[in-house]
Design a protein around this motif. Structure first.
Motif, PDB file in Angstrom:
ATOM      1  N   LEU A  29      14.349  -1.402   7.357  1.00 25.40           N
ATOM      2  CA  LEU A  29      13.041  -0.715   6.923  1.00 25.40           C
ATOM      3  C   LEU A  29      12.860   0.295   7.896  1.00 25.40           C
ATOM      4  CD1 LEU A  29      10.293  -0.669   5.309  1.00 25.40           C
ATOM      5  CD2 LEU A  29       9.726  -2.588   7.002  1.00 25.40           C
ATOM      6  N   ALA A  30      12.991   0.333   9.174  1.00 30.15           N
ATOM      7  CA  ALA A  30      12.676   1.307  10.335  1.00 30.15           C
ATOM      8  C   ALA A  30      13.625   2.505   9.726  1.00 30.15           C
ATOM      9  CB  ALA A  30      12.935   0.910  11.562  1.00 30.15           C
TER      10      ALA A  30
ATOM     11  N   ILE B 162      11.888   1.239  -0.391  1.00 27.85           N
ATOM     12  CA  ILE B 162      10.603   0.449   0.025  1.00 27.85           C
ATOM     13  C   ILE B 162      10.704  -0.805  -0.911  1.00 27.85           C
ATOM     14  CG2 ILE B 162       8.151   0.362   0.347  1.00 27.85           C
ATOM     15  CD1 ILE B 162       9.841   1.991   2.690  1.00 27.85           C
ATOM     16  N   THR B 163      10.806  -0.480  -2.067  1.00 26.61           N
ATOM     17  CA  THR B 163      10.873  -1.575  -3.145  1.00 26.61           C
ATOM     18  C   THR B 163      11.993  -2.605  -2.695  1.00 26.61           C
ATOM     19  OG1 THR B 163       9.976  -0.018  -4.860  1.00 26.61           O
ATOM     20  CG2 THR B 163      10.949  -1.919  -5.749  1.00 26.61           C
ATOM     21  N   ARG B 164      13.064  -1.994  -2.494  1.00 26.04           N
ATOM     22  CA  ARG B 164      14.205  -3.092  -2.205  1.00 26.04           C
ATOM     23  C   ARG B 164      13.864  -3.786  -0.895  1.00 26.04           C
ATOM     24  NH1 ARG B 164      16.979   1.484  -4.068  1.00 26.04           N
ATOM     25  NH2 ARG B 164      17.034   2.315  -2.159  1.00 26.04           N
ATOM     26  N   HIS B 165      13.296  -3.034   0.277  1.00 28.82           N
ATOM     27  CA  HIS B 165      13.144  -3.751   1.145  1.00 28.82           C
ATOM     28  C   HIS B 165      12.039  -4.898   0.902  1.00 28.82           C
ATOM     29  CE1 HIS B 165      15.539  -1.496   3.396  1.00 28.82           C
ATOM     30  NE2 HIS B 165      14.777  -0.331   3.475  1.00 28.82           N
TER      31      HIS B 165
ATOM     32  N   SER C 131       0.685  -1.194   0.052  1.00 31.89           N
ATOM     33  CA  SER C 131      -0.070   0.171   0.068  1.00 31.89           C
ATOM     34  C   SER C 131       0.714   1.144   0.203  1.00 31.89           C
ATOM     35  CB  SER C 131      -1.002  -0.027   1.328  1.00 31.89           C
ATOM     36  OG  SER C 131      -1.649   1.181   1.263  1.00 31.89           O
ATOM     37  N   LEU C 132       1.838   1.231   0.766  1.00 30.08           N
ATOM     38  CA  LEU C 132       2.793   2.485   1.071  1.00 30.08           C
ATOM     39  C   LEU C 132       3.522   2.537  -0.442  1.00 30.08           C
ATOM     40  CD1 LEU C 132       4.432   4.580   2.296  1.00 30.08           C
ATOM     41  CD2 LEU C 132       5.947   2.795   3.178  1.00 30.08           C
ATOM     42  N   ALA C 133       4.028   1.524  -1.052  1.00 30.29           N
ATOM     43  CA  ALA C 133       4.592   1.510  -2.289  1.00 30.29           C
ATOM     44  C   ALA C 133       3.845   2.429  -3.584  1.00 30.29           C
ATOM     45  CB  ALA C 133       5.263   0.445  -2.764  1.00 30.29           C
ATOM     46  N   ALA C 134       2.469   1.727  -3.549  1.00 30.00           N
ATOM     47  CA  ALA C 134       1.578   2.211  -4.243  1.00 30.00           C
ATOM     48  C   ALA C 134       1.495   3.589  -4.240  1.00 30.00           C
ATOM     49  CB  ALA C 134       0.206   1.402  -4.425  1.00 30.00           C
TER      50      ALA C 134
ATOM     51  N   GLY D 284      12.635   6.212   8.657  1.00 27.36           N
ATOM     52  CA  GLY D 284      12.937   7.133   9.546  1.00 27.36           C
ATOM     53  C   GLY D 284      13.491   8.350   8.534  1.00 27.36           C
ATOM     54  N   LYS D 285      13.985   7.611   7.659  1.00 25.61           N
ATOM     55  CA  LYS D 285      14.693   8.980   6.651  1.00 25.61           C
ATOM     56  C   LYS D 285      13.271   9.735   6.077  1.00 25.61           C
ATOM     57  CE  LYS D 285      16.965  10.553   2.854  1.00 25.61           C
ATOM     58  NZ  LYS D 285      17.377  12.049   2.988  1.00 25.61           N
ATOM     59  N   LEU D 286      12.500   8.860   5.607  1.00 29.83           N
ATOM     60  CA  LEU D 286      11.312   9.639   4.857  1.00 29.83           C
ATOM     61  C   LEU D 286      10.749  10.808   6.098  1.00 29.83           C
ATOM     62  CD1 LEU D 286       8.515   7.442   3.367  1.00 29.83           C
ATOM     63  CD2 LEU D 286       7.878   9.435   4.671  1.00 29.83           C
TER      64      LEU D 286
END
Length: 208
Positions: free
Chosen positions: A142-143, A72-75, A30-33, A147-149
């Motif tokens: 991922l965290a 996010i895609t790489r994770h 959902s986040l990636a979309a 956090g960067k975001l």
């Protein structure tokens, strides 16, 4: 018969992690979309590029959002790759040899793995914790990316910049005494989680 308590504890943990991963995969999809949608929407919106918090050459907002999306895609790829290793049966008996089951050890292990929908490892892994630590490390990464975001959002939301804002909603970032304020409360949660994660991952590494 033939199992030890740690077999039940480790396999039970793996089943819990499988359920957690399903939730995580849905949230990340959902986040990636949403990020992909916003990156495309703002592909041509000019933004001041910054290095060391100082203005540099121009970028676009879509470019910045695409950077978040890339991480996010790489994770998501990493999560898919580690699932076969993580979602594995632990069944070794008292000392990892399944000696109590004799010649039936392997057929019983195969049947148990099949019933639980888990992979059957080449040997019991109770004393080799790399599967669990790999997952913990992924959660730590991922965290960090989230956090960067959050950090980017909070900097862009500064009054002096005012380039991007979290959406306004009741109970989300407002001030009881200063109604003009839009506080980055969602971003603060991301930053807080990213700050705590490294120590937790380190604890998992120590536990190996």
């Amino acid at each position: 018969l033939g199992a030890t308590s740690q077999d039940a504890m480790d396999t039970g943990l793996v089943l819990q992690l499988r359920a957690a991963i399903e939730l995580l995969e849905a949230d990340l999809a959902s986040l990636a979309a949403r990020l992909a949608e916003q990156a495309e929407r703002h592909a041509a919106v000019l933004l001041a590029g910054r290095t060391w918090l100082q203005h540099a050459t121009p970028v676009t907002l879509g470019m910045k959002i695409a950077g978040w999306l890339g991480a996010i895609t790489r994770h998501r790829q990493r999560l898919a790759e580690l699932k076969p290793r993580l979602l594995s049966l632990q069944f070794g008996g008292a000392s990892g040899s399944l000696a109590a089951l004799g010649e039936h050890a392997w057929p019983v292990a195969e049947a148990l793995a099949d019933e639980l929908g888990l992979s059957l490892p080449e040997q019991p892994w109770h004393t080799q914790r790399d599967r669990l630590v790999e997952f913990a490390a992924l959660l730590g990464m991922l965290a960090g990316s989230l956090g960067k975001l959050g950090r980017d959002l909070s900097l862009l939301m500064q009054t002096e910049a005012g380039e991007v804002f979290e959406p306004a909603a009741p109970g989300k970032g407002g001030s009881s005494t200063m109604p003009h304020k839009r506080n980055p409360v969602g971003a603060a949660v991301l930053i807080g989680a990213a700050t705590r994660a490294p120590g937790l991952v380190a604890t998992m590494l120590v536990a190996m």
